[in-house]
Structures are given as structure tokens and as C-alpha cells.
Enzyme design. Structure first.
Site, PDB file in Angstrom:
ATOM      1  N   TRP A   1       0.820  -1.212   0.000  1.00  0.00           N
ATOM      2  CA  TRP A   1       0.000   0.000   0.000  1.00  0.00           C
ATOM      3  C   TRP A   1       0.850   1.258   0.000  1.00  0.00           C
ATOM      4  O   TRP A   1       0.591   2.182  -0.764  1.00  0.00           O
ATOM      5  CB  TRP A   1      -0.996  -0.010   1.158  1.00  0.00           C
ATOM      6  CG  TRP A   1      -2.034  -1.066   0.940  1.00  0.00           C
ATOM      7  CD1 TRP A   1      -2.244  -2.177   1.691  1.00  0.00           C
ATOM      8  CD2 TRP A   1      -2.990  -1.136  -0.138  1.00  0.00           C
ATOM      9  NE1 TRP A   1      -3.262  -2.925   1.151  1.00  0.00           N
ATOM     10  CE2 TRP A   1      -3.734  -2.312   0.036  1.00  0.00           C
ATOM     11  CE3 TRP A   1      -3.279  -0.314  -1.235  1.00  0.00           C
ATOM     12  CZ2 TRP A   1      -4.758  -2.696  -0.838  1.00  0.00           C
ATOM     13  CZ3 TRP A   1      -4.289  -0.695  -2.107  1.00  0.00           C
ATOM     14  CH2 TRP A   1      -5.018  -1.872  -1.902  1.00  0.00           C
TER      15      TRP A   1
ATOM     16  N   LYS B   1     -12.878  -1.612   5.553  1.00  0.00           N
ATOM     17  CA  LYS B   1     -12.169  -2.577   6.389  1.00  0.00           C
ATOM     18  C   LYS B   1     -12.802  -2.603   7.784  1.00  0.00           C
ATOM     19  O   LYS B   1     -13.186  -3.641   8.280  1.00  0.00           O
ATOM     20  CB  LYS B   1     -10.686  -2.230   6.504  1.00  0.00           C
ATOM     21  CG  LYS B   1     -10.005  -1.879   5.176  1.00  0.00           C
ATOM     22  CD  LYS B   1      -9.901  -3.061   4.233  1.00  0.00           C
ATOM     23  CE  LYS B   1      -9.541  -2.707   2.796  1.00  0.00           C
ATOM     24  NZ  LYS B   1      -8.309  -1.983   2.559  1.00  0.00           N
TER      25      LYS B   1
ATOM     26  N   ASP C   1      -2.000   6.559   6.116  1.00  0.00           N
ATOM     27  CA  ASP C   1      -3.043   5.707   5.558  1.00  0.00           C
ATOM     28  C   ASP C   1      -3.369   4.655   6.619  1.00  0.00           C
ATOM     29  O   ASP C   1      -2.599   3.710   6.828  1.00  0.00           O
ATOM     30  CB  ASP C   1      -2.556   5.045   4.268  1.00  0.00           C
ATOM     31  CG  ASP C   1      -3.559   4.036   3.697  1.00  0.00           C
ATOM     32  OD1 ASP C   1      -4.633   3.843   4.304  1.00  0.00           O
ATOM     33  OD2 ASP C   1      -3.256   3.445   2.637  1.00  0.00           O
TER      34      ASP C   1
HETATM   35  C1  LIG Z   1      -7.741  -1.454   1.173  1.00  0.00           C
HETATM   36  C2  LIG Z   1      -6.678  -0.460   1.324  1.00  0.00           C
HETATM   37  C3  LIG Z   1      -6.496   0.584   0.399  1.00  0.00           C
HETATM   38  C4  LIG Z   1      -7.268   0.669  -0.908  1.00  0.00           C
HETATM   39  O1  LIG Z   1      -8.519   1.143  -0.763  1.00  0.00           O
HETATM   40  P1  LIG Z   1      -9.467   1.305  -2.042  1.00  0.00           P
HETATM   41  O2  LIG Z   1     -10.742   1.702  -1.377  1.00  0.00           O
HETATM   42  O3  LIG Z   1      -9.538  -0.008  -2.740  1.00  0.00           O
HETATM   43  O4  LIG Z   1      -8.915   2.357  -2.898  1.00  0.00           O
HETATM   44  C5  LIG Z   1      -5.509   1.501   0.647  1.00  0.00           C
HETATM   45  N1  LIG Z   1      -4.724   1.410   1.723  1.00  0.00           N
HETATM   46  C6  LIG Z   1      -4.843   0.414   2.618  1.00  0.00           C
HETATM   47  C7  LIG Z   1      -3.938   0.341   3.796  1.00  0.00           C
HETATM   48  C8  LIG Z   1      -5.837  -0.547   2.450  1.00  0.00           C
HETATM   49  O5  LIG Z   1      -5.964  -1.546   3.343  1.00  0.00           O
END
Ligand SMILES: *Cc1c(COP(=O)(O)O)cnc(C)c1O
Length: 373
Positions: A111, A209, A185
């Protein structure tokens, strides 16, 4: 009442069952108004009440300080990989082209790697530390990060969903000699543990999530970072616009906000973040102990960086993978297959996964190992 299987998906992921039941009960008629939530005007008094409560509840739950704006946006985590630099890399005195704007990235897995790559379209994005040589199994010590003196921001992914690597503490950039704001993030562990806001400039999280359905993205942005957007930044993604309009500059993801609002209330009822953190510790310990005590299963992440939310593990004999997965499915243990880039298995233990679910998984893993002996 139907007993549902345990769903270990990495995302979109399992939701608290009471939330799903409430949403089902309110689907056709929210609080007697004659409309379901997805049928309401986002500017009507019913949805405004839903939005205001969701906003206040998430501030409460996460103890968000007053100098942060909470934005309900769209575009997901990957969208933010572009939206963040477009908002923070605007022109400043003495800096006229994006190529002169430096952004720093700590790469700890897929990521953060994607974030650096995307930011390169808008800035001189530098990888200041990377765990790639060690196959993303640990976190480079912050004292070794090669931070740029004049970066617009420093980006980390505080929980790497695919590699199962988690920061147990956010870095203190000021103590490392950097004046740049930290961008985090936290998509895959938001609300699973406290966030140290004193170290954060901006945090974002896709909802799917730990907070609700896909399509909603939460952004927490400090007041002083609102006014640095590049001219090319779409108005609907400009934090300043979104903040000035209480996330209603354009139609927000109304149903996602409603669902996340129900999750925030559920979090409060459970005892908030302290209760979640205690439960998440217990769940993670149960599973890692099972893995570490077995001679069949293996987790390769350095112990200090192991994620409480996403636990990748391998069967030492990979020929058993299919049998493991079909046996799990038969016991009501769903979506345990690992990410295609890593292989093996992955169990995601988000807030909505009860201890009972992890116990069922561990019981199955022990039984499976025994039958192989
Ligand atoms: C799932 C995830 C993303 C991606 O998210 P999208 O909604 O598919 O763009 C980005 N960063 C992390 C840490 C994630 O777990």
C-alpha cells in the site's frame, strides 16, 4: 436466529451483526419517515440528522481534536493517494513546478508502495526508507529514515493490509528533525486502537475494512493543511471545499455514511476504542500463539511489527492449501485465502470479528494439523 459463518475477508469485510440487522429493519422506512436512507435527499432534515450524528460520533469515538476537520469523501484509499498530493503540493514561494515539490514515503508494503508511485505524478516522491529488501517483514527504524529537509509531507501506511505489518506507535517526525506533517493511511486499522493525533497532520481511511461499506472514505485533516492545493485538484476533492461545505459540496456517499454511523454507535456501545483495543489484542494473541506453537503454520513478520488486524500465514507444505481452505469453508470460516501477491493464507481480525470467531479458526487449525500428522 440464523448463525452466520465467520468471515475473515481483508475488505470489504465483516460487519457487526446488530448493524446489519438494524439497517435491514430500516431499509424501507427510516424512523417512520416513509423513505429508506438511500432514497433521501442529502440536504433533507432526515439525512442531515444522520450526517451530523455520524460526524459527532466519530469525533467522540476517535477523540479527534478540534483543529482537525473530519471529511466524508469518495474515491477510496487509492483515490487519496492522488487526492493528498493534489491538496498538499500546491505552489509556494520559490517553488513553481511540481518537480520541485518533495514528498517523502516510508515503504513498508504494497500500500505505501502504491502511494509513493501515485504521488510521483504530482511531486518528486522519494522513498526515504523501505523494507522491500527484507520482503516487507519489518519496519525500518525511524532513526534510519533519510527524511528530506523540505518535504511537503511524510507518508506512512500504519497497517499494511497485505503484508500484515503494523506500526505499534506512530513516528514522532519532530523528534526526527522533520517539520513536515505526517500523512497516515490507516485504512485497515482505524478504530482498532487509539490514534496519537499529536503526531498526525492528515489521516485517511477507506471505510470498507473497519467502518462500513466500500464507497466511503474518511479524511482527518489539520486546519493548517487546508490551503495548499494544486490548481489541478478537482473541486469535489479539494479538502478546503469539502470542509467548508460539511462534506456536502457534492452528494456524499449517503448510504455509506448511514452505515458507518451505525458502526460508530456500535463502537460506543462496545466501550469505544479501549474496549476494541483490548479485544483486538486478545484475538491477535490467540491466533499468533496458535501459529507459533504449530509446526505446520508459519508467520514471517518480525514479532514487534505483527499486525493485530491482518495475519498472513503459510502452511509449510503448500500442497495442503486447497484442503485447508475447503475444510475451513465447511466449518463456516470464510475468505481465508491470502492475497495473490503473497500467497498462503490471511485472516483479517477487524473489530467486527468476535473472539469466538478467532477461537473457531484456531480450533480448526489445530484439528487440521492433527489430521495431517
Ligand atoms: C484497502 C486499502 C487501500 C485501498 O482502498 P481502495 O478503497 O480499494 O482504494 C488503501 N490502503 C490500505 C492500507 C488498504 O488496506
Amino acid at each position: 436466529m440464523l448463525k452466520r459463518p465467520f468471515n475473515f475477508s481483508a475488505g470489504p469485510a465483516t460487519m457487526p451483526e446488530p448493524v446489519l440487522r438494524q439497517a435491514a429493519a430500516e431499509m424501507l422506512d427510516w424512523h417512520g419517515c416513509g423513505m429508506g436512507v438511500m432514497e433521501m435527499s442529502h440536504r433533507g432534515k432526515e439525512f442531515m440528522a444522520i450526517a451530523t450524528e455520524a460526524h459527532n460520533d466519530i469525533r467522540d469515538v476517535l477523540e479527534v481534536p478540534g483543529e482537525f476537520h473530519v471529511l466524508f469523501m469518495q474515491g477510496g484509499g487509492l483515490g487519496e493517494n492522488a487526492i493528498v498530493p493534489m491538496n498538499l503540493c500546491g505552489p509556494r514561494e520559490g517553488v513553481s513546478s511540481p518537480a520541485e515539490v518533495i514528498t517523502d514515503f516510508v515503504v513498508t508494503g504494497s500500500w505505501s508502495q502504491k502511494s509513493a508511485k501515485e504521488a510521483r505524478r504530482y511531486s518528486d516522491a522519494r522513498v526515504v526508507a523501505s523494507n522491500e529488501p527484507g520482503h516487507h517483514h519489518d519496519i525500518p527504524d525511524p532513526s534510519q529514515w533519510q527524511l528530506s529537509g523540505n518535504a511537503r509531507y511524510v507518508h506512512i501506511c500504519s497497517n499494511e493490509t497485505i503484508h500484515g505489518v503494523e506500526f505499534s506507535e506512530l513516528p514522532d517526525l519532530a523528534a526526527l528533525g522533520s517539520r513536515a506533517p505526517l500523512v497516515v493511511d490507516c485504512s485497515s486499522h482505524i478504530a482498532s486502537r487509539p490514534l496519537d493525533w499529536s503526531r498526525i497532520g492528515l489521516a485517511f481511511a477507506g471505510a470498507q475494512k473497519n467502518l462500513g461499506p466500500a464507497g466511503l472514505t474518511l479524511v482527518f485533516v489539520r486546519d493548517d493543511l487546508l490551503d495548499q492545493a494544486m490548481a489541478i485538484c478537482p473541486s469535489a476533492f479539494q479538502y478546503k471545499q469539502v470542509a467548508a461545505n460539511q462534506s456536502m459540496y457534492n452528494t456524499p456517499p449517503t448510504f455509506g455514511m448511514y452505515m458507518a454511523g451505525l458502526v460508530f454507535k456500535w463502537l460506543k456501545e462496545q466501550g469505544g476504542i479501549p474496549a476494541m483495543e483490548a479485544m483486538n489484542r486478545a484475538k491477535a494473541r490467540l491466533l499468533y500463539d496458535c501459529i507459533d506453537q504449530s509446526s505446520l503454520y508459519e508467520n514471517r513478520v518480525a514479532v514487534a511489527c505483527r499486525s493485530r488486524m491482518n495475519v498472513p500465514f503459510f502452511l509449510r507444505d503448500e500442497r495442503l492449501n486447497d484442503a485447508f481452505l475447503s475444510g475451513a469453508q465447511a466449518r463456516g470460516l470464510l475468505q481465508l485465502k491470502g492475497h495473490k501477491s503473497v500467497g498462503g493464507m490471511r485472516a483479517s481480525l477487524y473489530n467486527a470479528m468476535p473472539l469466538e470467531g478467532v477461537q473457531a479458526l484456531v480450533d480448526y487449525m489445530r484439528d487440521f494439523e492433527t489430521t495431517q500428522a
